[in-house]
Design a protein around this motif. Sequence first.
Motif, mmCIF file in Angstrom:
data_model
loop_
_atom_site.group_PDB
_atom_site.id
_atom_site.type_symbol
_atom_site.label_atom_id
_atom_site.label_comp_id
_atom_site.label_asym_id
_atom_site.label_seq_id
_atom_site.Cartn_x
_atom_site.Cartn_y
_atom_site.Cartn_z
ATOM 1 N N UNK A 1 -98.556 -20.644 72.773
ATOM 2 C CA UNK A 1 -97.936 -19.813 73.812
ATOM 3 C C UNK A 1 -98.327 -20.322 75.195
ATOM 4 N N UNK A 2 -99.613 -20.710 75.312
ATOM 5 C CA UNK A 2 -100.104 -21.236 76.592
ATOM 6 C C UNK A 2 -99.270 -22.448 77.024
ATOM 7 N N UNK A 3 -98.992 -23.314 76.050
ATOM 8 C CA UNK A 3 -98.195 -24.508 76.362
ATOM 9 C C UNK A 3 -96.784 -24.098 76.806
ATOM 10 N N UNK A 4 -96.228 -23.151 76.058
ATOM 11 C CA UNK A 4 -94.849 -22.732 76.379
ATOM 12 C C UNK A 4 -94.746 -22.101 77.770
ATOM 13 N N UNK A 5 -95.775 -21.324 78.155
ATOM 14 C CA UNK A 5 -95.696 -20.616 79.442
ATOM 15 C C UNK A 5 -96.286 -21.432 80.587
ATOM 16 N N UNK A 6 -97.499 -21.967 80.361
ATOM 17 C CA UNK A 6 -98.237 -22.563 81.486
ATOM 18 C C UNK A 6 -98.282 -24.087 81.456
ATOM 19 N N UNK A 7 -97.736 -24.665 80.408
ATOM 20 C CA UNK A 7 -97.777 -26.128 80.275
ATOM 21 C C UNK A 7 -97.008 -26.849 81.365
ATOM 22 N N UNK B 1 -93.718 -26.168 80.940
ATOM 23 C CA UNK B 1 -93.595 -24.800 80.478
ATOM 24 C C UNK B 1 -92.741 -23.939 81.402
ATOM 25 N N UNK B 2 -92.674 -22.658 81.012
ATOM 26 C CA UNK B 2 -91.813 -21.704 81.727
ATOM 27 C C UNK B 2 -92.082 -21.661 83.237
ATOM 28 N N UNK B 3 -93.355 -21.464 83.604
ATOM 29 C CA UNK B 3 -93.660 -21.299 85.032
ATOM 30 C C UNK B 3 -93.333 -22.554 85.814
ATOM 31 N N UNK B 4 -93.653 -23.653 85.279
ATOM 32 C CA UNK B 4 -93.394 -24.897 85.987
ATOM 33 C C UNK B 4 -91.894 -25.067 86.236
ATOM 34 N N UNK B 5 -91.058 -24.675 85.234
ATOM 35 C CA UNK B 5 -89.612 -24.763 85.432
ATOM 36 C C UNK B 5 -89.134 -23.742 86.475
ATOM 37 N N UNK C 1 -90.836 -22.488 88.963
ATOM 38 C CA UNK C 1 -91.203 -22.919 90.318
ATOM 39 C C UNK C 1 -90.289 -24.042 90.797
ATOM 40 N N UNK C 2 -89.887 -24.892 89.843
ATOM 41 C CA UNK C 2 -88.932 -25.957 90.202
ATOM 42 C C UNK C 2 -87.622 -25.359 90.726
ATOM 43 N N UNK C 3 -87.193 -24.286 90.039
ATOM 44 C CA UNK C 3 -85.916 -23.676 90.380
ATOM 45 C C UNK C 3 -85.932 -22.931 91.719
ATOM 46 N N UNK C 4 -87.160 -22.609 92.204
ATOM 47 C CA UNK C 4 -87.265 -21.838 93.449
ATOM 48 C C UNK C 4 -86.505 -22.510 94.600
ATOM 49 N N UNK C 5 -86.531 -23.837 94.597
ATOM 50 C CA UNK C 5 -85.937 -24.559 95.732
ATOM 51 C C UNK C 5 -84.413 -24.339 95.855
ATOM 52 N N UNK C 6 -83.809 -23.919 94.716
ATOM 53 C CA UNK C 6 -82.369 -23.681 94.747
ATOM 54 C C UNK C 6 -82.034 -22.309 95.357
ATOM 55 N N UNK D 1 -93.806 -15.240 95.514
ATOM 56 C CA UNK D 1 -95.032 -14.428 95.514
ATOM 57 C C UNK D 1 -95.197 -13.716 94.174
ATOM 58 N N UNK D 2 -94.088 -13.104 93.679
ATOM 59 C CA UNK D 2 -94.182 -12.338 92.433
ATOM 60 C C UNK D 2 -94.448 -13.257 91.234
ATOM 61 N N UNK D 3 -93.820 -14.435 91.283
ATOM 62 C CA UNK D 3 -94.083 -15.391 90.188
ATOM 63 C C UNK D 3 -95.545 -15.817 90.172
ATOM 64 N N UNK D 4 -96.108 -16.029 91.377
ATOM 65 C CA UNK D 4 -97.527 -16.417 91.454
ATOM 66 C C UNK D 4 -98.440 -15.354 90.861
#
Length: 336
Positions: free
Chosen positions: A26-32, A35-39, A41-46, A57-60
């Motif tokens: 699960x750690x890999x899927x979410x925090x890898x 993983x989810x968060x990294x994707x 944060x990538x999408x934030x720029x759009x 802020x909320x994602x952090x």
Amino acid sequence: MDVEEIVAYVEKELSGIKEGDDPNPVKVRLLGRKGLFSRLFDNLKDLPPEKRKEIGRRLNLLKAETEKRIDRLQLLFEEEKRKKEEESLKIDKTLPGKVPIVGKKHPITTTFEEIIRIFTSLGFEVTEGPEIELDYYNFEALNIPKDHPARDMQDTFYVKDGVVLRTHTSPVQIRVMESRKPPIRIIAPGAVYRCDLDISHTPMFHQVEGLMVDRNVRFSDLKGVLTLFAREMFGDEVDVRFRPSYFPFTEPSAEMDIRCVICEGKGCRVCKETGWLEILGAGMVHPQVLRNVRYDPEEVSGFAFGMGVERIAMIKFGIDDIRQFYYNDIRFLSQF
Ligand code: DAH
């Protein structure tokens, strides 16, 4: 990007981990890294800048919270793993212990000890002589002439001219008499050698020699001492008999038999249907032997005897093949 949906998704992932389970997938899927968060944060720029800040802020916050929960689950998982390991190493005190194999005395040793015990209790002293012996002591001084069959090359191991492996313990008689004056009361236990090997012969075996010399030692003393020995060795009820025999170093000579301990005299394979078992040779020390050691046969007399230790042990323990003693088979030896 719907933050409520993301929170619900993360919650579902985290609550799917049972306490004590491995949180790593699960750690890999979410925090890898992918993983989810990294994707996310990538999408934030759009996103448009005004939304980007708030959602970022909320994602952090959500990510920090997720890390905290995963760390806790990780600790629980490791604790569980440690416990399981400990469990598997635990000593079960109810299991039976391993019994150490304890060494035992060889049956020839215990037989030796028993023979020695009996004769020392009668005042005999234990002496020894060399196993590599001069022809003189092994034969000549014992009145065994040069052409005697006992000297046959087939029986005797020759070391070199005039030196043999002793074929019996009788030479100890000569060595003892040469070195002291009567009264003498000795036994001489030890190994002897003959070139022979079959069900009743091994090239090395053991004998106990006995010698008593003093004034007025008679054949009745011989009979008394050896009868007592037989009773101590084989039991009070044992019957003995003395048969006339011949040895070059005794006159008269005899062999002592005991009533067969297997068939009690009825006749069997062991006693060759005679009902009797020969256990030793004996006799009155030959006057010539006394003269050979510079004793005066007019003044002193003595008796001597010799027995095979393997033979006594075979009778005592009911063993029918002498070679068994020397195979060093633990299954045989551990029975005694
Ligand atoms: N030396 C004899 C043998 O090896 C045994 C023996 C017989 C010893 C008679 C003696 C004796 O001292 O008197 O067969």
